[in-house]
Write a protein that holds these residues in place. Structure first.
Motif, PDB file in Angstrom:
ATOM      1  N   GLY A   1       0.772  -1.401  -0.255  1.00  0.00           N
ATOM      2  CA  GLY A   1       0.088  -0.284  -0.004  1.00  0.00           C
ATOM      3  C   GLY A   1       0.618   1.222   0.236  1.00  0.00           C
ATOM      4  O   GLY A   1       0.320   2.197  -0.864  1.00  0.00           O
ATOM      5  N   TRP A   2       2.017   1.157   0.886  1.00  0.00           N
ATOM      6  CA  TRP A   2       3.049   2.046   0.449  1.00  0.00           C
ATOM      7  C   TRP A   2       3.280   2.609  -0.566  1.00  0.00           C
ATOM      8  O   TRP A   2       4.056   3.631  -1.092  1.00  0.00           O
ATOM      9  N   ALA A   3       3.966   1.414  -1.249  1.00  0.00           N
ATOM     10  CA  ALA A   3       4.542   1.679  -2.774  1.00  0.00           C
ATOM     11  C   ALA A   3       3.459   1.903  -3.605  1.00  0.00           C
ATOM     12  O   ALA A   3       3.383   3.353  -4.435  1.00  0.00           O
ATOM     13  N   VAL A   4       1.981   1.733  -3.587  1.00  0.00           N
ATOM     14  CA  VAL A   4       1.030   2.202  -4.352  1.00  0.00           C
ATOM     15  C   VAL A   4       1.119   3.996  -4.290  1.00  0.00           C
ATOM     16  O   VAL A   4       1.043   4.879  -4.830  1.00  0.00           O
ATOM     17  N   ALA A   5       0.869   4.104  -2.461  1.00  0.00           N
ATOM     18  CA  ALA A   5       0.749   5.423  -2.293  1.00  0.00           C
ATOM     19  C   ALA A   5       1.935   6.599  -2.856  1.00  0.00           C
ATOM     20  O   ALA A   5       2.016   7.584  -3.124  1.00  0.00           O
ATOM     21  N   LEU A   6       3.330   6.379  -2.813  1.00  0.00           N
ATOM     22  CA  LEU A   6       4.344   6.656  -3.071  1.00  0.00           C
ATOM     23  C   LEU A   6       4.335   6.596  -4.471  1.00  0.00           C
ATOM     24  O   LEU A   6       4.521   7.570  -5.199  1.00  0.00           O
ATOM     25  N   GLY A   7       4.129   5.349  -6.271  1.00  0.00           N
ATOM     26  CA  GLY A   7       4.129   5.765  -7.173  1.00  0.00           C
ATOM     27  C   GLY A   7       2.296   6.934  -7.148  1.00  0.00           C
ATOM     28  O   GLY A   7       3.407   7.192  -8.241  1.00  0.00           O
ATOM     29  N   ILE A   8       1.732   6.996  -6.362  1.00  0.00           N
ATOM     30  CA  ILE A   8       0.750   8.339  -6.804  1.00  0.00           C
ATOM     31  C   ILE A   8       1.482   9.271  -6.771  1.00  0.00           C
ATOM     32  O   ILE A   8       1.333  10.769  -7.695  1.00  0.00           O
ATOM     33  N   GLY A   9       1.871   9.164  -5.982  1.00  0.00           N
ATOM     34  CA  GLY A   9       2.735  10.321  -5.248  1.00  0.00           C
ATOM     35  C   GLY A   9       4.180  11.332  -6.364  1.00  0.00           C
ATOM     36  O   GLY A   9       4.248  11.663  -6.742  1.00  0.00           O
ATOM     37  N   TRP A  10       5.045  10.304  -6.561  1.00  0.00           N
ATOM     38  CA  TRP A  10       5.862  10.452  -8.225  1.00  0.00           C
ATOM     39  C   TRP A  10       4.972  10.808  -9.405  1.00  0.00           C
ATOM     40  O   TRP A  10       5.457  11.623 -10.125  1.00  0.00           O
ATOM     41  N   ALA A  11       3.862  10.492  -8.919  1.00  0.00           N
ATOM     42  CA  ALA A  11       3.104  10.725 -11.085  1.00  0.00           C
ATOM     43  C   ALA A  11       2.617  12.475 -10.820  1.00  0.00           C
ATOM     44  O   ALA A  11       3.042  12.888 -11.230  1.00  0.00           O
ATOM     45  N   VAL A  12       2.553  12.975  -9.822  1.00  0.00           N
ATOM     46  CA  VAL A  12       2.103  13.902  -9.110  1.00  0.00           C
ATOM     47  C   VAL A  12       2.875  14.820  -9.979  1.00  0.00           C
ATOM     48  O   VAL A  12       2.958  15.771 -10.057  1.00  0.00           O
ATOM     49  N   LEU A  13       4.362  14.390  -9.258  1.00  0.00           N
ATOM     50  CA  LEU A  13       5.587  15.634  -8.894  1.00  0.00           C
ATOM     51  C   LEU A  13       5.969  15.035  -9.757  1.00  0.00           C
ATOM     52  O   LEU A  13       6.465  16.417 -10.746  1.00  0.00           O
ATOM     53  N   LYS A  14       5.559  14.426 -11.243  1.00  0.00           N
ATOM     54  CA  LYS A  14       6.292  13.968 -12.439  1.00  0.00           C
ATOM     55  C   LYS A  14       5.359  15.722 -13.674  1.00  0.00           C
ATOM     56  O   LYS A  14       5.887  16.306 -14.439  1.00  0.00           O
ATOM     57  N   SER A  15       4.290  15.347 -13.438  1.00  0.00           N
ATOM     58  CA  SER A  15       3.114  16.202 -14.112  1.00  0.00           C
ATOM     59  C   SER A  15       3.135  18.134 -13.641  1.00  0.00           C
ATOM     60  O   SER A  15       3.538  18.481 -13.939  1.00  0.00           O
ATOM     61  N   ARG A  16       3.879  18.083 -12.523  1.00  0.00           N
ATOM     62  CA  ARG A  16       3.664  19.051 -12.198  1.00  0.00           C
ATOM     63  C   ARG A  16       5.776  19.989 -11.767  1.00  0.00           C
ATOM     64  O   ARG A  16       5.972  21.207 -13.051  1.00  0.00           O
ATOM     65  N   ASN A  17       6.478  18.648 -12.331  1.00  0.00           N
ATOM     66  CA  ASN A  17       7.531  19.018 -12.780  1.00  0.00           C
ATOM     67  C   ASN A  17       8.379  17.754 -13.479  1.00  0.00           C
ATOM     68  O   ASN A  17       9.069  17.125 -12.254  1.00  0.00           O
ATOM     69  N   PRO A  18       8.094  17.780 -14.606  1.00  0.00           N
ATOM     70  CA  PRO A  18       8.576  17.043 -15.386  1.00  0.00           C
ATOM     71  C   PRO A  18      10.401  16.886 -15.065  1.00  0.00           C
ATOM     72  O   PRO A  18      10.638  15.743 -15.797  1.00  0.00           O
ATOM     73  N   GLN A  19      11.225  17.845 -15.354  1.00  0.00           N
ATOM     74  CA  GLN A  19      12.285  17.622 -14.636  1.00  0.00           C
ATOM     75  C   GLN A  19      12.883  17.085 -14.274  1.00  0.00           C
ATOM     76  O   GLN A  19      14.236  16.602 -14.059  1.00  0.00           O
ATOM     77  N   ILE A  20      12.239  16.645 -12.668  1.00  0.00           N
ATOM     78  CA  ILE A  20      12.454  15.604 -11.751  1.00  0.00           C
ATOM     79  C   ILE A  20      13.085  13.888 -12.143  1.00  0.00           C
ATOM     80  O   ILE A  20      13.818  13.588 -11.204  1.00  0.00           O
ATOM     81  N   ALA A  21      12.264  13.617 -12.865  1.00  0.00           N
ATOM     82  CA  ALA A  21      12.679  12.115 -13.458  1.00  0.00           C
ATOM     83  C   ALA A  21      13.698  12.453 -14.546  1.00  0.00           C
ATOM     84  O   ALA A  21      14.404  10.863 -15.045  1.00  0.00           O
ATOM     85  N   ASP A  22      14.260  13.505 -14.982  1.00  0.00           N
ATOM     86  CA  ASP A  22      15.112  13.765 -16.408  1.00  0.00           C
ATOM     87  C   ASP A  22      16.109  12.959 -15.673  1.00  0.00           C
ATOM     88  O   ASP A  22      16.973  12.683 -16.858  1.00  0.00           O
ATOM     89  N   ARG A  23      16.646  12.621 -14.628  1.00  0.00           N
ATOM     90  CA  ARG A  23      18.180  13.306 -14.003  1.00  0.00           C
ATOM     91  C   ARG A  23      18.820  11.746 -14.851  1.00  0.00           C
ATOM     92  O   ARG A  23      17.902  10.444 -13.831  1.00  0.00           O
ATOM     93  N   GLU A  24      19.560  10.460 -15.383  1.00  0.00           N
ATOM     94  CA  GLU A  24      19.981   8.719 -15.337  1.00  0.00           C
ATOM     95  C   GLU A  24      20.698   9.454 -14.482  1.00  0.00           C
ATOM     96  O   GLU A  24      21.437   9.935 -13.533  1.00  0.00           O
TER      97      GLU A  24
END
Length: 476
Positions: A446-469
């Motif tokens: 359940g925690w992983a699902v919640a964090l996954g949703i949080g990550w999707a929200v973060l990426k939608s607001r700031n796409p650059q956050i997931a760009d760092r390799e």
């Protein structure tokens, strides 16, 4: 900016972050020692002795070897780049932004639920003297007092932790010496029955079978949670290049003395069949020996152990939230430092969540400890896995000439990390097999699902956050 540059720019992070380097060598050493002595040993060992008998000694020794592998892996990373935020930063660097985000939040969860466990244990210990005081009242009082300490300054935290740890260490050494005296000279009411043969005289060293002994590994690993706390202190240590290796290299003798040694002596003095779940074996042993006020003194010691761990939890959660905020993975408000250079807002939010433990002590006081320890163990295993995988990837990068070698290389290179990874996956399998502890995996899902949703929200607001390799793949 490339991720290689990101890694370089963050190198001197401790000073840039604004933290006060207020933890001296004396305090870091004692925090490291205290981190290896917690409520998992003082309270949780009672239930594990009932399950496994004397073979619990072997389980602590086996797990201790794995913990040393984990800490040497962490030590190599810390001396490559000492940062506050530690494992989350390394996960971010070597595995990618999502893993840094997931590890930081999961370590925060681990300490929040560990804080709940420690508050529960502290309330149980106070109940020994004052059974008329409800558990939840005691838990609330301790929560408020430690909250105040952590807001004042890192120096006060370090000093309080130093003395908490000093009490634990001195008491454990005293218990071992007294236990050896009972065995050697036969004094006290336990003298007639105390013998080394108690380790095998009652249905053998593995009285309930190897399978039952292995099932205690979940509780054993919980007892070792917090040894990695020395990594979180890296950004506030006066001289991390000297203090961190020394703290990590003394881990084997601390485990040998305080866990293996103390349990061996106690199980020689009192036969394993006399211990029961929910009662500290140390308190029970001193009651059996019959030393006046001995059980009460030990109860005070185990109370300090619980408060020490809760104190450490408040310290680490605030730092981890600030690290997440600086990476854009938590609200910006967590970045602010108070006038005393503590992440006060992060500590405050963490304490509010720890308050759930007070509620649990009100609703289910008899089950509160078991509920939260299983969740803390699962979160801790994830953190340790991330340390080990980051270490393996770092060693690959070093061998390929992409990153500089650390001044504190782990013995055996990545081989010991692979062994530790396999062991942790095995323990996870044991948790899944046990119906009582399996619930923590559901919580983590359940925690992983919640964090996954949080990550999707973060990426939608700031796409650059997931760009760092991840760093090793980028540097070449």
């Amino acid at each position: 900016m490339t991720s290689a540059q990101v890694g370089t720019d963050k190198a001197p992070q401790g000073a840039e972050e604004g933290y006060e380097r207020g933890l001296g060598s004396r305090q870091v050493q004692m925090i490291a020692i205290g981190g290896a002595i917690g409520v998992g040993l003082f309270l949780g060992a009672g239930a594990n002795i009932a399950k496994a008998g004397p073979s619990l000694i072997f389980m602590y020794a086996l797990a201790g070897v794995i913990i040393f592998f984990i800490m040497r892996a962490l030590g190599e990373l810390l001396l490559y780049r000492p940062v506050s935020g530690s494992f989350a930063e390394y996960s971010r660097e070597f595995l990618g932004p999502f893993f840094g985000y997931f590890t930081g939040w999961t370590y925060w969860l681990m300490w929040v639920v560990t804080g709940m466990a420690e508050l529960t244990a502290a309330a149980i210990y106070v109940n020994y003297w004052f059974p008329q005081i409800p558990q939840w009242v005691t838990a609330l009082v301790f929560l408020v007092v430690l909250f105040g300490v952590n807001l004042i300054s890192v120096k006060l935290f370090g000093e309080l932790e130093f003395w908490f740890s000093m009490v634990k260490v001195t008491a454990l050494i005293g218990m071992i010496v007294i236990g050896l005296g009972v065995l050697t000279f036969g004094f006290s009411s336990a003298g007639d029955t105390a013998a080394v043969s108690n380790l095998w005289a009652f249905d053998g060293f593995f009285p309930k079978g190897i399978g039952s002994s292995l099932m205690t590994l979940q509780g054993v690993m919980f007892a070792y949670l917090a040894v990695e706390l020395v990594g979180v202190t890296a950004g506030e240590s006066e001289d991390p290049e000297k203090t961190l290796p020394k703290a990590i290299n003394t881990l084997p003798w601390r485990i040998a003395l305080f866990y293996v040694g103390a349990l061996t002596v106690i199980l020689c003095v009192v036969k394993w069949t006399e211990f029961a779940p929910g009662v500290s074996p140390f308190v029970a042993a001193f009651a059996k020996i019959g030393i006046p006020a001995g059980a009460g003194i030990v109860n005070f010691v185990v109370l300090t152990a619980a408060l020490s761990s809760c104190n450490s939890g408040m310290y680490s959660t605030g730092r981890m939230l600030r690290n997440l905020a600086e990476s854009g993975e938590a609200p910006r408000a967590f970045k602010k430092l108070s006038s005393t250079k503590t992440p006060a807002f992060g500590i405050t939010v963490s304490v509010l969540f720890m308050g759930i433990g007070v509620v649990l002590n009100y609703v289910v006081p008899e089950k509160a400890f078991g509920y939260v320890t299983s969740v803390a163990t699962a979160a801790g295993i994830w953190t340790w896995l991330m340390i080990l995988i980051s270490h393996v990837l770092y060693r690959r990068a070093v061998d390929a000439g992409r990153l500089p070698a650390s001044s504190f290389p782990a013995p055996g290179g990545a081989k010991c990390s692979y062994v530790a990874i396999a062991f942790l996956l095995f323990v996870t399998g044991l948790i899944a097999y046990d119906a009582d502890s399996r619930v923590c995996l559901y919580v983590m899902a359940g925690w992983a699902v919640a964090l996954g949703i949080g990550w999707a929200v973060l990426k939608s607001r700031n796409p650059q956050i997931a760009d760092r390799e991840p760093q090793p793949e980028k540097v070449g």
